[in-house]
Design an enzyme around this catalytic site. Sequence first.
Site, PDB file in Angstrom:
ATOM      1  N   TYR A   1       4.558  -9.926  15.450  1.00 34.00           N
ATOM      2  CA  TYR A   1       4.719  -8.836  14.466  1.00 34.00           C
ATOM      3  C   TYR A   1       5.153  -7.550  15.173  1.00 34.00           C
ATOM      4  O   TYR A   1       6.140  -6.910  14.779  1.00 34.00           O
ATOM      5  CB  TYR A   1       3.387  -8.633  13.724  1.00 34.00           C
ATOM      6  CG  TYR A   1       3.301  -7.334  12.960  1.00 34.00           C
ATOM      7  CD1 TYR A   1       3.983  -7.158  11.750  1.00 34.00           C
ATOM      8  CD2 TYR A   1       2.534  -6.265  13.441  1.00 34.00           C
ATOM      9  CE1 TYR A   1       3.903  -5.959  11.049  1.00 34.00           C
ATOM     10  CE2 TYR A   1       2.447  -5.067  12.746  1.00 34.00           C
ATOM     11  CZ  TYR A   1       3.137  -4.917  11.549  1.00 34.00           C
ATOM     12  OH  TYR A   1       3.055  -3.724  10.867  1.00 34.00           O
TER      13      TYR A   1
ATOM     14  N   GLN B   1       0.832  -1.219   0.000  1.00 41.21           N
ATOM     15  CA  GLN B   1       0.000   0.000   0.000  1.00 41.21           C
ATOM     16  C   GLN B   1       0.859   1.258   0.000  1.00 41.21           C
ATOM     17  O   GLN B   1       0.669   2.163  -0.813  1.00 41.21           O
ATOM     18  CB  GLN B   1      -0.884   0.019   1.244  1.00 41.21           C
ATOM     19  CG  GLN B   1      -1.869  -1.107   1.361  1.00 41.21           C
ATOM     20  CD  GLN B   1      -2.868  -0.816   2.465  1.00 41.21           C
ATOM     21  OE1 GLN B   1      -3.810  -0.054   2.288  1.00 41.21           O
ATOM     22  NE2 GLN B   1      -2.654  -1.400   3.638  1.00 41.21           N
TER      23      GLN B   1
HETATM   24  N1  LIG Z   1      -1.125  -2.135   6.989  1.00 41.33           N
HETATM   25  C1  LIG Z   1      -1.300  -1.645   8.212  1.00 41.33           C
HETATM   26  O1  LIG Z   1      -2.422  -1.558   8.730  1.00 41.33           O
HETATM   27  C2  LIG Z   1      -0.105  -1.141   8.993  1.00 41.33           C
HETATM   28  C3  LIG Z   1      -0.308  -0.671  10.312  1.00 41.33           C
HETATM   29  C4  LIG Z   1       0.797  -0.193  11.013  1.00 41.33           C
HETATM   30  C5  LIG Z   1       2.043  -0.165  10.429  1.00 41.33           C
HETATM   31  N2  LIG Z   1       2.202  -0.648   9.161  1.00 41.33           N
HETATM   32  C6  LIG Z   1       3.541  -0.618   8.576  1.00 41.33           C
HETATM   33  O2  LIG Z   1       3.474   0.238   7.461  1.00 41.33           O
HETATM   34  C7  LIG Z   1       4.406  -0.182   6.462  1.00 41.33           C
HETATM   35  C8  LIG Z   1       3.706  -0.282   5.115  1.00 41.33           C
HETATM   36  O3  LIG Z   1       2.640  -1.229   5.238  1.00 41.33           O
HETATM   37  P1  LIG Z   1       1.727  -1.597   4.011  1.00 41.33           P
HETATM   38  O4  LIG Z   1       0.314  -1.554   4.479  1.00 41.33           O
HETATM   39  O5  LIG Z   1       2.142  -0.846   2.808  1.00 41.33           O
HETATM   40  O6  LIG Z   1       2.136  -3.128   3.853  1.00 41.33           O
HETATM   41  P2  LIG Z   1       1.747  -4.152   2.698  1.00 41.33           P
HETATM   42  O7  LIG Z   1       0.698  -3.563   1.806  1.00 41.33           O
HETATM   43  O8  LIG Z   1       1.485  -5.460   3.351  1.00 41.33           O
HETATM   44  O9  LIG Z   1       3.091  -4.235   1.853  1.00 41.33           O
HETATM   45  C9  LIG Z   1       4.223  -4.852   2.344  1.00 41.33           C
HETATM   46  C10 LIG Z   1       5.276  -4.813   1.278  1.00 41.33           C
HETATM   47  O10 LIG Z   1       6.432  -5.490   1.767  1.00 41.33           O
HETATM   48  C11 LIG Z   1       6.864  -6.415   0.779  1.00 41.33           C
HETATM   49  N3  LIG Z   1       7.530  -7.553   1.372  1.00 41.33           N
HETATM   50  C12 LIG Z   1       7.027  -8.512   2.177  1.00 41.33           C
HETATM   51  N4  LIG Z   1       7.990  -9.407   2.481  1.00 41.33           N
HETATM   52  C13 LIG Z   1       9.110  -9.003   1.834  1.00 41.33           C
HETATM   53  C14 LIG Z   1      10.428  -9.504   1.736  1.00 41.33           C
HETATM   54  N5  LIG Z   1      10.799 -10.650   2.332  1.00 41.33           N
HETATM   55  N6  LIG Z   1      11.337  -8.819   0.997  1.00 41.33           N
HETATM   56  C15 LIG Z   1      11.000  -7.679   0.356  1.00 41.33           C
HETATM   57  N7  LIG Z   1       9.752  -7.173   0.389  1.00 41.33           N
HETATM   58  C16 LIG Z   1       8.830  -7.819   1.135  1.00 41.33           C
HETATM   59  C17 LIG Z   1       5.602  -6.848   0.052  1.00 41.33           C
HETATM   60  O11 LIG Z   1       5.967  -7.375  -1.183  1.00 41.33           O
HETATM   61  P3  LIG Z   1       5.053  -8.508  -1.915  1.00 41.33           P
HETATM   62  O12 LIG Z   1       3.939  -7.740  -2.555  1.00 41.33           O
HETATM   63  O13 LIG Z   1       6.011  -9.111  -2.872  1.00 41.33           O
HETATM   64  O14 LIG Z   1       4.568  -9.453  -0.855  1.00 41.33           O
HETATM   65  C18 LIG Z   1       4.878  -5.506  -0.020  1.00 41.33           C
HETATM   66  O15 LIG Z   1       5.379  -4.733  -1.100  1.00 41.33           O
HETATM   67  C19 LIG Z   1       4.992  -1.489   6.964  1.00 41.33           C
HETATM   68  O16 LIG Z   1       6.250  -1.227   7.543  1.00 41.33           O
HETATM   69  C20 LIG Z   1       4.025  -1.941   8.045  1.00 41.33           C
HETATM   70  O17 LIG Z   1       4.672  -2.710   9.033  1.00 41.33           O
HETATM   71  C21 LIG Z   1       1.166  -1.118   8.431  1.00 41.33           C
END
Ligand SMILES: NC(=O)c1ccc[n+]([C@@H]2O[C@H](COP(=O)([O-])OP(=O)(O)OC[C@H]3O[C@@H](n4cnc5c(N)ncnc54)[C@H](OP(=O)(O)O)[C@@H]3O)[C@@H](O)[C@H]2O)c1
Length: 299
Positions: A127, A13
């Site tokens: 996590y 995202q």
């Molecule tokens: N989503 C939430 O509600 C939330 C809440 C609090 C904090 N956060 C933090 O906000 C940040 C962004 O979250 P988001 O919602 O954008 O997450 P997301 O949509 O789940 O995206 C995660 C990304 O990380 C990549 N990824 C996963 N495993 C990987 C690996 N081994 N090597 C390289 N890339 C990898 C995924 O690639 P693939 O597409 O190839 O799997 C995807 O591009 C993260 O740090 C998360 O911890 C998120």
Amino acid sequence: MTVRILQFGTSGQLARELLGQAKDFDVEITALSRAEADFADPQAVVRRLGQGEYDLVVLAAAYTAVDLAESERDLAFTVNAETPGAIAKALNADGPALVQVSTDYVFAGDKGAPYVESDATAPLNVYGASKLEGERRILAASPRALILRTSWVVSSHGKNFVKTMLRAAGESRALKVVDDQFGRPTAARDLARFILSQAGRLAAAKAGDPVFGVHHFANAGEVTWKGFADGIFAAALGDKAPAVACGSAADWPAPAKRPVRGTLDTSQLERTFGVTLRPWREPVAEIVAELQSEARSAA
Ligand SMILES: NC(=O)c1ccc[n+]([C@@H]2O[C@H](COP(=O)([O-])OP(=O)(O)OC[C@H]3O[C@@H](n4cnc5c(N)ncnc54)[C@H](OP(=O)(O)O)[C@@H]3O)[C@@H](O)[C@H]2O)c1
């Protein structure tokens, strides 16, 4: 000066919003997908760092499968802690600054009030523990790192609560949503635009500048998941919004425990960066409108 950004992650995202919004800012992004830099392999990722000149490194790759992490502890810690720590260590003090995104899940959620940056952390799940360890390793290795803790991230793509709720409403079944967990929804686009708008300042800032360290970022307004669902339905369906019954988190047992109230207080970030974070209803209305327009063009 155009800020040269190295971004890890292309499909999540935040990653997609960074790439989509970059045109509005004086930045040039080189983005690496998981296939190009797999965070399960810290040394391989560090090798990629040496392959270009950058002003800022942004980590938009993370292990985000909260429940699965309970049974994949090692992988969650490698991706969320070991690799981010190795990246921070590999950056020279006068090299690129670093931005990492962390989570409200570093908190236990039992404070009884929104959390400020200096509050004690006590993650309830793997996590959260892995993200906290990532924060620690980055801060120990780099005096020029910004860690943005955020919560309840949503956008018009990927898997998220807005899309889940709209799909559920389309299935016209009775809706019941958790009404005893509180937090602050955050638009991935607002977070991305914040990072991009600060890229020049971060790239130029010296160690010790208050822009570095831990800051909280979330859209304004505390809500329960049920309140969030009501807001999504109001934006999507107006007075045809379905009734949503109040559920309890205990009704949906999950492998990972979640904080009851991990709400983030964002006043330190707003003061330090001179910004005001808008109410979550505004970006959520934009996300809903985008999804509705995509659905109309697909029909
Ligand atoms: N989503 C939430 O509600 C939330 C809440 C609090 C904090 N956060 C933090 O906000 C940040 C962004 O979250 P988001 O919602 O954008 O997450 P997301 O949509 O789940 O995206 C995660 C990304 O990380 C990549 N990824 C996963 N495993 C990987 C690996 N081994 N090597 C390289 N890339 C990898 C995924 O690639 P693939 O597409 O190839 O799997 C995807 O591009 C993260 O740090 C998360 O911890 C998120």
